[in-house]
Motif scaffolding. Structure first.
Motif, short mmCIF file in Angstrom:
data_model
loop_
_atom_site.label_atom_id
_atom_site.label_comp_id
_atom_site.label_asym_id
_atom_site.label_seq_id
_atom_site.Cartn_x
_atom_site.Cartn_y
_atom_site.Cartn_z
N THR A 44 -79.14 60.52 88.67
CA THR A 44 -80.10 59.66 87.96
C THR A 44 -81.15 60.53 87.28
OG1 THR A 44 -81.58 59.42 89.85
CG2 THR A 44 -79.78 57.80 89.65
N PHE A 45 -81.77 59.98 86.26
CA PHE A 45 -82.78 60.71 85.52
C PHE A 45 -84.00 61.00 86.40
CE2 PHE A 45 -86.26 60.98 82.30
CZ PHE A 45 -85.82 62.13 81.67
N SER A 46 -84.55 59.95 87.01
CA SER A 46 -85.76 60.12 87.82
C SER A 46 -85.48 60.85 89.13
CB SER A 46 -86.40 58.77 88.12
OG SER A 46 -86.82 58.16 86.93
N GLY A 47 -84.31 60.61 89.72
CA GLY A 47 -84.02 61.19 91.02
C GLY A 47 -83.46 62.60 90.98
N ASP A 48 -82.81 63.00 89.88
CA ASP A 48 -82.16 64.31 89.82
C ASP A 48 -82.66 65.19 88.68
OD1 ASP A 48 -80.01 64.02 91.96
OD2 ASP A 48 -79.59 62.27 90.71
N VAL A 49 -82.76 64.63 87.48
CA VAL A 49 -83.10 65.43 86.30
C VAL A 49 -84.59 65.79 86.26
CG1 VAL A 49 -83.03 65.53 83.78
CG2 VAL A 49 -81.14 64.49 85.04
N VAL A 50 -85.46 64.79 86.41
CA VAL A 50 -86.91 65.07 86.36
C VAL A 50 -87.31 66.05 87.47
CG1 VAL A 50 -89.21 64.06 86.58
CG2 VAL A 50 -87.51 62.97 85.12
N PRO A 51 -86.85 65.89 88.73
CA PRO A 51 -87.20 66.88 89.75
C PRO A 51 -86.71 68.29 89.40
CG PRO A 51 -86.43 64.89 90.81
CD PRO A 51 -86.18 64.72 89.34
N LEU A 52 -85.57 68.40 88.73
CA LEU A 52 -85.08 69.71 88.30
C LEU A 52 -86.10 70.34 87.34
CD1 LEU A 52 -81.50 70.50 87.17
CD2 LEU A 52 -83.38 71.11 85.70
N PHE A 53 -86.61 69.54 86.39
CA PHE A 53 -87.63 70.05 85.45
C PHE A 53 -88.90 70.42 86.20
CE2 PHE A 53 -85.78 67.07 82.00
CZ PHE A 53 -84.78 67.98 81.71
N GLN A 54 -89.31 69.56 87.13
CA GLN A 54 -90.54 69.81 87.86
C GLN A 54 -90.46 71.10 88.66
OE1 GLN A 54 -90.76 66.09 90.01
NE2 GLN A 54 -92.22 65.23 88.53
N GLY A 55 -89.31 71.39 89.22
CA GLY A 55 -89.18 72.58 90.05
C GLY A 55 -88.90 73.85 89.27
N SER A 56 -88.40 73.74 88.05
CA SER A 56 -87.95 74.94 87.34
C SER A 56 -88.54 75.18 85.97
CB SER A 56 -86.42 74.87 87.18
OG SER A 56 -85.80 74.72 88.41
N CYS A 57 -89.18 74.19 85.38
CA CYS A 57 -89.53 74.30 83.96
C CYS A 57 -91.02 74.40 83.67
CB CYS A 57 -88.91 73.14 83.20
SG CYS A 57 -87.11 73.09 83.36
N GLY A 58 -91.78 74.71 84.65
CA GLY A 58 -93.18 74.99 84.40
C GLY A 58 -94.11 73.81 84.32
N PHE A 59 -93.82 72.73 85.06
CA PHE A 59 -94.78 71.63 85.09
C PHE A 59 -96.10 72.16 85.61
CE2 PHE A 59 -91.57 69.08 83.84
CZ PHE A 59 -91.49 67.78 84.29
N GLY A 60 -97.14 71.88 84.90
CA GLY A 60 -98.47 72.31 85.33
C GLY A 60 -98.75 73.77 85.04
N SER A 61 -97.84 74.47 84.38
CA SER A 61 -98.07 75.87 84.02
C SER A 61 -98.01 76.01 82.51
CB SER A 61 -97.01 76.76 84.68
OG SER A 61 -95.76 76.56 84.05
N SER A 62 -97.87 77.21 82.06
CA SER A 62 -97.90 77.44 80.62
C SER A 62 -96.53 77.33 79.96
CB SER A 62 -98.48 78.83 80.35
OG SER A 62 -97.67 79.81 80.95
N CYS A 63 -95.53 76.83 80.66
CA CYS A 63 -94.19 76.76 80.05
C CYS A 63 -93.97 75.43 79.31
CB CYS A 63 -93.11 76.95 81.11
SG CYS A 63 -93.09 78.62 81.82
N HIS A 64 -93.42 74.43 79.98
CA HIS A 64 -93.09 73.18 79.30
C HIS A 64 -93.92 72.00 79.79
CE1 HIS A 64 -89.66 74.94 77.26
NE2 HIS A 64 -89.34 75.53 78.39
N GLY A 65 -95.03 72.28 80.43
CA GLY A 65 -95.83 71.20 80.99
C GLY A 65 -97.21 71.07 80.39
#
Length: 160
Positions: A44-65
């Motif tokens: 699922t988008f909310s259950g699998d994809v968004v957590p993947l972004f949160q853990g790997s794509c810089g949420f809250g940092s200078s990358c993609h967040g």
């Protein structure tokens, strides 16, 4: 005219039929049917994809967040609006405008999946123009997460 030699006995057809049935049964044809494979888990988008972004794509940092995300790809849900994030993911990639970030039903035509695998084979962008594998200068995503992202795209990249 009758023959003086004894008539040869011909085997009955039922013997051949019985022999064939025994052969099929002995080779597994008479046993229980093979169990059906279990259906593949649907990411699922909310259950699998968004957590993947949160853990790997810089949420809250200078990358993609941030408001000025790397590669112009903002991967946050902002005020919790997953539908808005999904629409941004279906837009064309800035790095490779011939591909959307996510092309529902077409993992190989999804630039996002190409970025996380680092496979830019066959793309019109020059290797350096395609950028680096994501997450950049970090450990690659676990294969299980890449497989989940690929399945989600293959199954239509739906919100839930």
């Amino acid at each position: 005219m009758t023959s003086l030699l004894p008539e040869k006995k011909r085997p009955r057809r039922w013997v051949f039929v019985l022999g064939g049935l025994l052969l099929v049964w002995g080779c597994g044809g008479g046993g229980e049917p093979d169990p059906e494979p279990e259906p593949e888990e649907r990411p699922t988008f909310s259950g699998d994809v968004v957590p993947l972004f949160q853990g790997s794509c810089g949420f809250g940092s200078s990358c993609h967040g941030t408001a000025q995300p790397a590669g112009y790809v903002q991967l946050t849900t902002g005020s919790g609006d997953a539908a808005a994030l999904l629409e941004r993911l279906k837009a064309k990639s800035v790095r490779e405008p011939s591909l959307p970030l996510v092309d529902p039903g077409n993992p190989s035509g999804s630039f996002l999946l190409r970025k996380v695998t680092g496979d830019f084979t066959g793309l019109p962008c020059a290797p350096n123009a395609c950028g680096e594998r994501m997450p950049q200068r970090s450990t690659p995503l676990p294969q299980e997460e890449i497989d989940s992202l690929e399945r989600w795209i293959q199954q239509g990249a739906v919100l839930e």
